[in-house]
Design an enzyme around this catalytic site. Structure first.
Site, short mmCIF file in Angstrom:
data_model
loop_
_atom_site.label_atom_id
_atom_site.label_comp_id
_atom_site.label_asym_id
_atom_site.label_seq_id
_atom_site.Cartn_x
_atom_site.Cartn_y
_atom_site.Cartn_z
N LYS A 174 0.75 -1.33 0.05
CA LYS A 174 -0.05 0.02 -0.15
C LYS A 174 0.76 1.33 -0.07
O LYS A 174 0.55 2.39 -0.34
CB LYS A 174 -0.89 -0.03 1.25
CG LYS A 174 -1.81 -1.08 1.67
CD LYS A 174 -2.32 -1.20 2.62
CE LYS A 174 -3.08 -2.49 3.15
NZ LYS A 174 -3.51 -2.58 4.53
N GLY A 175 2.16 1.02 0.36
CA GLY A 175 2.89 2.24 0.81
C GLY A 175 2.99 3.40 -0.45
O GLY A 175 3.57 4.34 -0.05
N ASP A 229 3.68 3.54 6.44
CA ASP A 229 2.88 3.60 7.75
C ASP A 229 3.76 2.91 8.78
O ASP A 229 4.72 2.21 8.60
CB ASP A 229 1.87 2.27 7.33
CG ASP A 229 2.56 0.76 7.30
OD1 ASP A 229 3.32 0.53 6.47
OD2 ASP A 229 2.30 0.03 8.28
N ARG A 264 -0.28 6.66 6.96
CA ARG A 264 -0.16 6.85 5.72
C ARG A 264 -0.73 8.20 5.08
O ARG A 264 -0.33 8.44 4.08
CB ARG A 264 -0.94 5.60 4.97
CG ARG A 264 -0.38 4.31 5.26
CD ARG A 264 -0.94 3.27 4.38
NE ARG A 264 -0.82 1.90 4.75
CZ ARG A 264 0.14 1.12 4.38
NH1 ARG A 264 1.39 1.59 3.88
NH2 ARG A 264 0.23 -0.21 4.86
N GLU A 286 7.69 2.27 -5.96
CA GLU A 286 7.89 1.75 -4.52
C GLU A 286 7.98 3.01 -3.64
O GLU A 286 8.20 4.09 -3.85
CB GLU A 286 9.00 0.82 -4.30
CG GLU A 286 8.75 -0.57 -3.84
CD GLU A 286 8.12 -0.85 -2.72
OE1 GLU A 286 7.39 -0.35 -2.11
OE2 GLU A 286 8.69 -1.67 -1.78
N ASP A 287 7.64 2.56 -2.40
CA ASP A 287 7.77 3.61 -1.26
C ASP A 287 9.17 4.12 -0.73
O ASP A 287 9.70 4.91 -0.66
CB ASP A 287 6.83 3.54 -0.11
CG ASP A 287 6.91 2.21 0.42
OD1 ASP A 287 7.62 1.14 -0.01
OD2 ASP A 287 6.26 1.86 1.56
N LYS A 340 16.95 4.14 1.55
CA LYS A 340 17.75 3.90 2.96
C LYS A 340 18.91 3.18 2.69
O LYS A 340 18.74 2.03 2.93
CB LYS A 340 16.68 3.12 4.03
CG LYS A 340 16.43 3.66 5.36
CD LYS A 340 15.75 2.75 6.15
CE LYS A 340 14.48 3.24 6.82
NZ LYS A 340 13.86 2.29 7.62
N PHE A 355 13.29 4.89 11.13
CA PHE A 355 11.74 4.46 10.87
C PHE A 355 10.97 5.68 10.57
O PHE A 355 11.10 6.51 10.98
CB PHE A 355 10.98 3.70 11.84
CG PHE A 355 9.98 2.72 11.02
CD1 PHE A 355 10.45 1.61 10.40
CD2 PHE A 355 8.96 3.09 11.23
CE1 PHE A 355 9.43 0.76 9.77
CE2 PHE A 355 7.65 2.60 10.43
CZ PHE A 355 7.93 1.18 9.95
N VAL A 356 10.48 5.67 9.01
CA VAL A 356 9.84 6.83 8.73
C VAL A 356 8.39 6.46 8.33
O VAL A 356 7.94 5.45 8.18
CB VAL A 356 10.47 7.73 7.52
CG1 VAL A 356 11.84 8.05 8.02
CG2 VAL A 356 10.48 6.71 6.24
N ASP A 414 14.69 -0.51 1.48
CA ASP A 414 15.31 -0.52 2.82
C ASP A 414 16.31 -1.71 2.76
O ASP A 414 17.63 -1.49 2.37
CB ASP A 414 14.35 -0.82 3.91
CG ASP A 414 14.69 -0.88 5.21
OD1 ASP A 414 16.00 -0.62 5.56
OD2 ASP A 414 14.04 -1.54 6.04
P1 IMP Z 1 12.67 -3.85 2.31
O1 IMP Z 1 12.31 -5.09 1.46
O2 IMP Z 1 13.60 -4.21 3.42
O3 IMP Z 1 13.77 -3.09 1.13
O4 IMP Z 1 11.57 -3.20 2.48
C1 IMP Z 1 10.85 -2.59 1.62
C2 IMP Z 1 9.58 -2.22 2.28
O5 IMP Z 1 9.75 -2.16 3.86
C3 IMP Z 1 8.88 -0.93 1.97
O6 IMP Z 1 8.21 -1.21 0.75
C4 IMP Z 1 8.09 -0.52 3.27
O7 IMP Z 1 6.86 -1.04 3.07
C5 IMP Z 1 8.67 -1.17 4.44
N1 IMP Z 1 9.69 -0.11 5.11
C6 IMP Z 1 10.94 -0.21 5.02
N2 IMP Z 1 11.45 0.92 5.79
C7 IMP Z 1 10.55 1.40 6.24
C8 IMP Z 1 10.02 2.34 7.07
O8 IMP Z 1 10.85 3.44 7.68
N3 IMP Z 1 8.77 2.94 7.45
C9 IMP Z 1 7.93 2.49 6.90
N4 IMP Z 1 7.87 1.40 5.91
C10 IMP Z 1 9.18 0.85 5.86
MG MG Z 2 6.00 -1.31 0.85
#
Ligand code: IMP
Ligand code: MG
Length: 172
Positions: free
Chosen positions: A42-43, A159, A165, A98-99, A131, A152-153, A102
């Site tokens: 949803k992000g 969210d 959101r 994507e949002d 990030k 964490f943001v 990370d």
């Molecule tokens: P990754 O797979 O670890 O790169 O994370 C991707 C997903 O984790 C993103 O699409 C977000 O939904 C969630 N996410 C990662 N960091 C944050 C944050 O700081 N705040 C909120 N959601 C996050």
């Molecule tokens: Mg996401």
């Protein structure tokens, strides 16, 4: 996480200005060719809605839903494909929206999924936030709006436990 303890990291105006710039970069890249935008729910919902308004080529919009969090602030480390039904992407220009990148696991999963199932014309990854310091796999967005540190943001689609959101800015 409480809303009164949060600091604004990127204001609504900063976000909108930067999105307009990234939109221009994408217009220069695609030069009028059709693009299939795949938004990760949803992000990425707010970012997607604002970004695609700046695009001047024919755009088809798809949504998929993935999740790697189970309600907290730390990723579970495995990506769940909640809903990943996609049209035929063979010979298409595909833009994943994507949002945040990370650990990079979600981005890597999606890129592999698309490359395993389709022979696309091009594949680009566009993220609102990057990030960089928490990356676990070697992947980076082709386009992104802002860097964030290891915190964490929330807001503007992102969210904490499904809340925040709706904030028009990004806070942490
Ligand atoms: P990754 O797979 O670890 O790169 O994370 C991707 C997903 O984790 C993103 O699409 C977000 O939904 C969630 N996410 C990662 N960091 C944050 C944050 O700081 N705040 C909120 N959601 C996050
Ligand atoms: Mg996401």
């Amino acid at each position: 996480m409480k809303i009164e303890d949060l600091n604004v990291l990127f204001s609504e105006e900063q976000i909108q200005n930067r999105i307009a710039e990234v939109g221009k970069e994408l217009n220069n890249l695609y030069k009028g060719e059709e693009v299939i935008a795949i938004s990760v729910l949803k992000g990425a919902v707010m970012f997607t809605a604002d970004l695609i308004k700046h695009l001047n080529m024919p755009v088809k919009l798809e949504f998929i839903r993935l999740s790697s969090y189970e309600g907290g602030t730390v990723t579970s480390g495995k990506v769940n494909a909640v809903d990943i039904k996609l049209p035929d992407l063979n010979e298409k220009n595909v833009l994943i929206i994507e949002d945040i990148v990370d650990t990079g696991l979600t981005a890597q999963f999606l890129i592999n999924f698309i490359n395993m199932n389709f022979h696309v014309k091009s594949l680009k990854f566009c993220s609102l936030l990057d990030k960089k310091t928490t990356r676990k796999v070697d992947v980076k967005p082709d386009y992104y709006c802002f860097d964030v540190g290891d915190q964490f943001v929330v807001g503007y689609g992102l969210d904490y436990d499904q809340l925040y959101r709706n904030l028009p800015y990004i806070a942490g």
